[in-house]
Write an enzyme that holds these catalytic residues in place. Structure first.
Site, short mmCIF file in Angstrom:
data_model
loop_
_atom_site.label_atom_id
_atom_site.label_comp_id
_atom_site.label_asym_id
_atom_site.label_seq_id
_atom_site.Cartn_x
_atom_site.Cartn_y
_atom_site.Cartn_z
N THR A 33 46.70 31.69 31.68
CA THR A 33 45.72 30.43 32.52
C THR A 33 46.38 29.36 32.32
OG1 THR A 33 44.04 32.05 32.44
CG2 THR A 33 43.76 30.10 32.97
N ASP A 40 52.05 35.89 34.51
CA ASP A 40 50.81 36.36 34.24
C ASP A 40 50.81 37.17 33.04
OD1 ASP A 40 47.68 36.81 36.06
OD2 ASP A 40 48.12 38.14 34.39
N SER A 41 49.84 36.84 31.97
CA SER A 41 50.38 38.08 31.07
C SER A 41 49.85 39.84 31.67
CB SER A 41 49.45 37.90 29.79
OG SER A 41 48.42 38.27 29.76
N THR A 60 45.31 35.70 28.16
CA THR A 60 44.86 36.45 27.67
C THR A 60 44.88 37.52 27.39
OG1 THR A 60 43.15 35.62 28.61
CG2 THR A 60 43.19 33.95 26.90
N THR A 105 39.40 54.95 18.45
CA THR A 105 37.97 55.56 18.11
C THR A 105 37.96 54.07 19.52
OG1 THR A 105 35.63 54.72 18.37
CG2 THR A 105 37.04 53.19 16.46
N GLN A 106 37.45 54.52 20.45
CA GLN A 106 36.88 53.12 21.49
C GLN A 106 35.90 52.11 21.16
OE1 GLN A 106 34.91 55.97 25.02
NE2 GLN A 106 37.00 57.75 24.75
N CYS A 107 35.24 52.25 19.93
CA CYS A 107 34.33 51.53 19.16
C CYS A 107 35.66 50.10 18.91
CB CYS A 107 33.56 51.31 19.06
SG CYS A 107 32.33 53.13 18.73
N1 ASP Z 1 45.54 36.70 33.97
C1 ASP Z 1 45.84 35.36 32.69
C2 ASP Z 1 46.26 35.85 32.19
O1 ASP Z 1 46.18 36.71 31.24
C3 ASP Z 1 44.24 35.83 31.69
C4 ASP Z 1 44.39 34.59 30.90
O2 ASP Z 1 45.23 34.01 30.61
O3 ASP Z 1 43.42 34.16 30.46
O4 ASP Z 1 47.78 35.66 32.64
#
Ligand code: ASP
Length: 343
Positions: A16, A60-61, A92, A279-281
């Site tokens: 992003t 886009d990641s 992210t 774990t899922q936690c």
């Molecule tokens: N979809 C974006 C990515 O991961 C989200 C971001 O960068 O916050 O490339």
């Protein structure tokens, strides 16, 4: 303490932070800036030598793949002696996976590799990208006792620096997008940047950087839920060619007690599959044997992933499977902290 004259290489992979809105669809997509550093002219005020390396294509990641991790490791290896630190600008969505992967791929790291990005693009007025990048650069240049203050693969976001292989993306909305549920922040930025030196890994040996580039993705995740069918369980456990399965369990590592479930798990282990319990936690650890339901998993040959995040477990398995054939050796190393990924 910050040293003027430090040199930092910024790897721009996408995300992003460098996206713009497509006028036709309104959707965000990566934009090929000639030089991402020109978008944040404030950085020049540090007086550091800053260079950037732009990946093609920018992504886009959600499009992240092991080949791109290898490319990142290559760029860092080829420039290791020329720079004091590295920043990876990354989306992210899969940042926690990439930071985990790079932590295993880069052994004996003595320089900072800091992942960062943003929730709003640099072009947006309220962007969090500038602050994240500026703080990450300052941290990458920071020194402690004559060496890098944070010679680890880490993630800087909002106001915290986390060990990369301890983080998960936790929030789609907030600028504070990541959580490190089982390890405190390595540094916190407020008026000052406060480093938690006692939590940071400083290498004692003089071993040179070693870069591992073979990753094996023959793994899958089986996430449990109440009512999961035998068909779903078997279709994952019996997938041809798989070498390891991450079992995402409930609470402290618990799974259904049904005989069919335990039998299917035991048969898969007998066939040679490595099954790791995480774990899922987001906070806390698998403790196999604390409950009858997890004791049976241990009896069936499941290995405890302890307090590893699922992201770290994925990266660690790809790394270990790429390195070794021997199941016993892989199983033994899963249970050991290789890069501070488990307690
Ligand atoms: N979809 C974006 C990515 O991961 C989200 C971001 O960068 O916050 O490339």
């Amino acid at each position: 303490m910050n040293e003027p004259g430090k040199s930092i290489l910024i790897l721009f992979t996408g995300g992003t932070i460098g996206m713009v809105k497509d006028p036709a669809t309104g959707a965000l997509r990566p934009f090929p800036f000639d030089n991402i550093l020109e978008e944040v002219p404030e950085l020049q005020k540090f007086g550091y030598r800053l260079s950037s390396y732009t990946f093609t294509p920018l992504i886009d990641s959600s499009d992240m793949r092991p080949e791109i991790w290898v490319k990142m490791a290559d760029v860092i290896e080829n420039n290791y002696d020329k720079y004091d630190g590295f920043i990876v600008l990354h989306g992210t969505d899969t940042m926690a996976y990439s930071a985990s992967a790079l932590s295993f791929m880069l052994e004996n790291l003595r320089k900072p590799v800091i992942f960062t990005g943003s929730q709003l693009p640099l072009g947006s007025l309220r962007t969090d990208g500038k602050e994240n990048l500026i703080s990450a650069v300052e941290i990458a240049a920071a020194e402690y006792k004559g060496h890098s203050a944070v010679p680890e693969v880490s993630i800087f976001f909002e106001n915290r620096l986390y060990r990369g292989n301890r983080t998960s993306k936790n929030n789609v909305e907030d600028f504070n997008a990541f959580i490190s549920g089982n390890y405190p922040p390595l540094a916190e930025s407020g008026v000052h940047i406060k480093f938690n030196y006692h939590l940071i890994n400083y290498l004692k040996s003089g071993e040179p950087l070693k870069v591992y580039k073979k990753l094996d993705n023959r793994i899958a995740i089986l996430k449990l839920f109440p009512g999961i069918s035998r068909l779903a369980v078997q279709s994952v456990l019996q997938m041809p060619g798989m070498r390891a399965i991450i079992l995402e369990t409930f609470g402290a590592g618990n799974a259904p007690n049904d005989d069919w479930f335990i039998d299917d798990i035991r048969n898969a282990v007998t066939r040679g599959l490595i099954i790791v319990n995480v774990t899922q936690c987001r906070i806390g650890s698998v403790a196999m044997g604390a409950y009858e339901n997890s004791r049976r998993l241990a009896d069936a040959g499941v290995i405890s992933g302890r307090d590893m995040t699922p992201e770290a477990a994925v990266a660690k398995l790809m790394f270990l499977l790429g390195l070794y054939d021997d199941r016993e050796q892989i199983s033994r190393l899963i249970d050991q902290s290789l890069r501070g990924e488990l307690t």
